[in-house]
Write an enzyme that holds these catalytic residues in place. Sequence first.
Site, PDB file in Angstrom:
ATOM      1  N   PHE A  66      -6.094  12.068  -7.679  1.00 46.46           N
ATOM      2  CA  PHE A  66      -5.599  12.386  -6.428  1.00 46.46           C
ATOM      3  C   PHE A  66      -6.489  11.743  -5.157  1.00 46.46           C
ATOM      4  O   PHE A  66      -7.575  11.346  -5.453  1.00 46.46           O
ATOM      5  CB  PHE A  66      -6.055  14.053  -6.260  1.00 46.46           C
ATOM      6  CG  PHE A  66      -4.625  14.753  -6.631  1.00 46.46           C
ATOM      7  CD1 PHE A  66      -3.822  15.564  -5.840  1.00 46.46           C
ATOM      8  CD2 PHE A  66      -4.411  14.918  -8.101  1.00 46.46           C
ATOM      9  CE1 PHE A  66      -3.088  16.219  -6.285  1.00 46.46           C
ATOM     10  CE2 PHE A  66      -3.291  15.688  -8.515  1.00 46.46           C
ATOM     11  CZ  PHE A  66      -2.551  16.260  -7.639  1.00 46.46           C
ATOM     12  N   TRP A 100      -1.693  15.193   1.358  1.00 43.71           N
ATOM     13  CA  TRP A 100      -3.015  14.871   0.750  1.00 43.71           C
ATOM     14  C   TRP A 100      -2.901  14.982  -0.772  1.00 43.71           C
ATOM     15  O   TRP A 100      -3.536  14.179  -1.498  1.00 43.71           O
ATOM     16  CB  TRP A 100      -4.185  15.911   1.228  1.00 43.71           C
ATOM     17  CG  TRP A 100      -5.471  15.797   0.663  1.00 43.71           C
ATOM     18  CD1 TRP A 100      -6.389  14.910   0.967  1.00 43.71           C
ATOM     19  CD2 TRP A 100      -5.962  16.136  -0.557  1.00 43.71           C
ATOM     20  NE1 TRP A 100      -7.495  14.910  -0.018  1.00 43.71           N
ATOM     21  CE2 TRP A 100      -7.230  15.985  -0.862  1.00 43.71           C
ATOM     22  CE3 TRP A 100      -5.366  17.288  -1.558  1.00 43.71           C
ATOM     23  CZ2 TRP A 100      -7.982  16.116  -1.930  1.00 43.71           C
ATOM     24  CZ3 TRP A 100      -6.125  17.642  -2.750  1.00 43.71           C
ATOM     25  CH2 TRP A 100      -7.533  17.275  -2.860  1.00 43.71           C
ATOM     26  N   HIS A 101      -2.109  15.844  -1.313  1.00 44.37           N
ATOM     27  CA  HIS A 101      -2.082  16.008  -2.625  1.00 44.37           C
ATOM     28  C   HIS A 101      -1.300  14.702  -3.161  1.00 44.37           C
ATOM     29  O   HIS A 101      -1.397  14.255  -4.496  1.00 44.37           O
ATOM     30  CB  HIS A 101      -1.135  17.269  -3.030  1.00 44.37           C
ATOM     31  CG  HIS A 101      -2.273  18.562  -3.073  1.00 44.37           C
ATOM     32  ND1 HIS A 101      -2.564  19.255  -2.086  1.00 44.37           N
ATOM     33  CD2 HIS A 101      -3.012  19.034  -4.157  1.00 44.37           C
ATOM     34  CE1 HIS A 101      -3.472  20.331  -2.346  1.00 44.37           C
ATOM     35  NE2 HIS A 101      -3.564  20.057  -3.676  1.00 44.37           N
ATOM     36  N   GLY A 102      -0.166  14.410  -2.669  1.00 43.19           N
ATOM     37  CA  GLY A 102       0.425  13.137  -3.110  1.00 43.19           C
ATOM     38  C   GLY A 102       1.581  12.773  -2.406  1.00 43.19           C
ATOM     39  O   GLY A 102       1.896  13.427  -1.561  1.00 43.19           O
TER      40      GLY A 102
END
Length: 481
Positions: free
Chosen positions: A481, A342-344
């Site tokens: 994000f 999810w963060h990257g």
Amino acid sequence: MLFNTYVFIFAFWPISVGIYFLLNRLRYVTAAKLSLVLASLFFYSWWNISYLPLILGSIAFNYIVGRLLQVAVHGDHNVAIDEEQKDQRSKRKGLLHSPKALLIIGLVGNILLLGYYKYTDFFLINLTEITGHTFPLLKLILPLGISFFTFTQIAYLVDAYRGKTREYNLMSYILFVTFYPHLIAGPILHHSEMMPQFDRLRNKHWNWNNASKGIYIFCIGLFKKVVIADTFAEFANDGFSSAHQFVDTWVATLSYTLQLYFDFSGYTDMAIGAALLFNIVLPQNFNSPYKALSIQDFWRRWHMTLSRFLRDYIYFPLGGSRRGELIAMRNVIITFIIGGFWHGAGWTFLMWEFLHGAGQAVHRMWMKVGKPLPKWFAWLITFIFINIAWVFFRADSVTQALRLLKGMVGLNGLDMSSLKTLAPAGLFILIFLPIVLFASNSSERVEAFRPTWKKAVFMAVLFVISLLYFNRITEFLYFNF
């Protein structure tokens, strides 16, 4: 549009607040809500209007699927049914009346949208490395806030499937998703805590107490971001690009640790403050995480709404801790790896979340032993672990992260010749780390807030000093994000 800009502070924010309460005062309640919807869409479009159809399409898709889920689950009598009844109804009425099928369609649609923009180039790069064939990159620009509004809507769909939502009109749903104080960097909202606030009658009248609290915490957040976080950013950027020995790597790492703290908590403060002027209370998202005495405690304090989402919509559905410790530890690690995605898109993000998942698993095993550590030692190993993990979060590559980590354990030498150069960063760390560890946080200050002339002077000083730093306006770390 960023909170730390002249156009937001002196134009967009006061104008949107003024129009909203003026229309409510004239009893044009629907028009007031519509004005806030349009203001939020304008806020989103300011960065790149070409992505406005994307968020509107996402909202339309999820609203339709959510309504179909409500009909499929509740039926004509608006009464929740159990799983067996759901399955029987699904067999009788087909795909569009099957709650499970509708939920899968909704989840797949959201995951595909998020995956396309965040991970396509990542997978193409790795496919090129594995096969040796060059796959051209799409070089997609990540739409503003896509991770936040996608997770917000996934939670809504899952709750609709569980029978925990009620019918909301389209305008209320759009406002729930796009409400501009939370849009660019969270928190991840939950429909049950937000939608009733938008319809509460007393929230439609100007409230001086909420306004003073909102401006107070907004000024604190603004100062955190533009004065403290952005100064630490300069030290961290220099360090991560070149640091390799013991002292400079620790200065770089601690600078980033504090940059991230003041950047994220500063944004959270500004988001809460901006929402309070509308009499809307956003959920707490940040609670002195560096005071944590364990990794578990850290995640109860850091990005709290994301932790809640990961727990309620991933960890618990995987089985939580109901099937023994080994399964529980597996579920924790899987949950945190998903959080890393999810963060990257990158191996460094996966490493960061894997470390935190493993840390949680070790903590669970230690708790089973039943030998609590002294508080000072528990805090120390937790804080050191968090700093080590942040290296992967910040690093541009695994190679860069390993260079920093080798320096932090002294494998690249203990040269002290750079101490004079590092003095400004070291001084900043010595000033603000104790504040982080021992001072009251913003949430505690707001709870105890009472308007006084001393607080008014304090706000004014913070605000004026912050404006002096507007010559180096930067995005929030969670902006993209």
